[in-house]
Design a protein around this motif. Structure first.
Motif, PDB file in Angstrom:
ATOM      1  N   THR A 165     116.709  55.511  36.834  1.00 53.79           N
ATOM      2  CA  THR A 165     116.717  56.244  38.097  1.00 53.79           C
ATOM      3  C   THR A 165     115.620  55.707  39.007  1.00 53.79           C
ATOM      4  N   ALA A 166     115.855  55.847  40.310  1.00 54.63           N
ATOM      5  CA  ALA A 166     114.873  55.421  41.307  1.00 54.63           C
ATOM      6  C   ALA A 166     115.069  56.263  42.563  1.00 54.63           C
ATOM      7  N   GLU A 167     114.059  56.274  43.410  1.00 56.62           N
ATOM      8  CA  GLU A 167     114.144  56.984  44.679  1.00 56.62           C
ATOM      9  C   GLU A 167     113.660  56.057  45.792  1.00 56.62           C
ATOM     10  N   THR A 168     114.292  56.167  46.959  1.00 56.30           N
ATOM     11  CA  THR A 168     113.824  55.407  48.114  1.00 56.30           C
ATOM     12  C   THR A 168     112.585  56.107  48.668  1.00 56.30           C
ATOM     13  N   TYR A 169     111.926  55.451  49.623  1.00 57.92           N
ATOM     14  CA  TYR A 169     110.720  56.029  50.231  1.00 57.92           C
ATOM     15  C   TYR A 169     110.994  57.380  50.885  1.00 57.92           C
ATOM     16  N   ASN A 170     112.249  57.634  51.297  1.00 55.95           N
ATOM     17  CA  ASN A 170     112.562  58.924  51.916  1.00 55.95           C
ATOM     18  C   ASN A 170     113.262  59.884  50.955  1.00 55.95           C
ATOM     19  N   GLY A 171     113.255  59.554  49.663  1.00 58.36           N
ATOM     20  CA  GLY A 171     113.715  60.508  48.665  1.00 58.36           C
ATOM     21  C   GLY A 171     115.157  60.386  48.210  1.00 58.36           C
ATOM     22  N   THR A 172     115.910  59.425  48.726  1.00 50.94           N
ATOM     23  CA  THR A 172     117.289  59.257  48.284  1.00 50.94           C
ATOM     24  C   THR A 172     117.305  58.774  46.833  1.00 50.94           C
TER      25      THR A 172
END
Length: 97
Positions: free
Chosen positions: A68-75
């Motif tokens: 799992t990962a998240e973009t800088y804006n939380g996606t």
């Protein structure tokens, strides 16, 4: 906990700064032989919150773990751990029916 092998993906057609965000659904087969198709967020939550394990395998049986990962804006999205391959293991999967 059962592991699943991701066998195919569906992508939307929009422009994405991160191409992994285009993935909308993932097809899979479980170690028990069950198959299914889940949304990106369903797989994300299963891995993140239920300690599920998913991987992509190539024709030689080499496995790349899906994480799992998240973009800088939380996606929230999925990607594979870095391995010996230079290609994107998830994005190179065929399109699901």
């Amino acid at each position: 906990m059962m592991a699943i092998r991701i066998t195919c993906i569906n992508k939307d057609n929009g422009f994405h700064e991160n191409p992994n965000l285009a993935i909308t659904h993932l097809g899979w087969i479980g170690e028990d032989g069950n198959t299914g198709k889940s949304t990106r967020l369903e797989i994300y939550n299963w891995i993140k919150n239920k300690k599920g394990e998913a991987y992509v395998a190539d024709i030689y049986g080499n496995r790349a773990k899906v994480i799992t990962a998240e973009t800088y804006n939380g996606t929230q999205y999925l990607k594979t751990e870095a391995d010996h391959s230079t290609k994107n293991n998830l994005l190179s999967l065929p399109e699901c029916n």
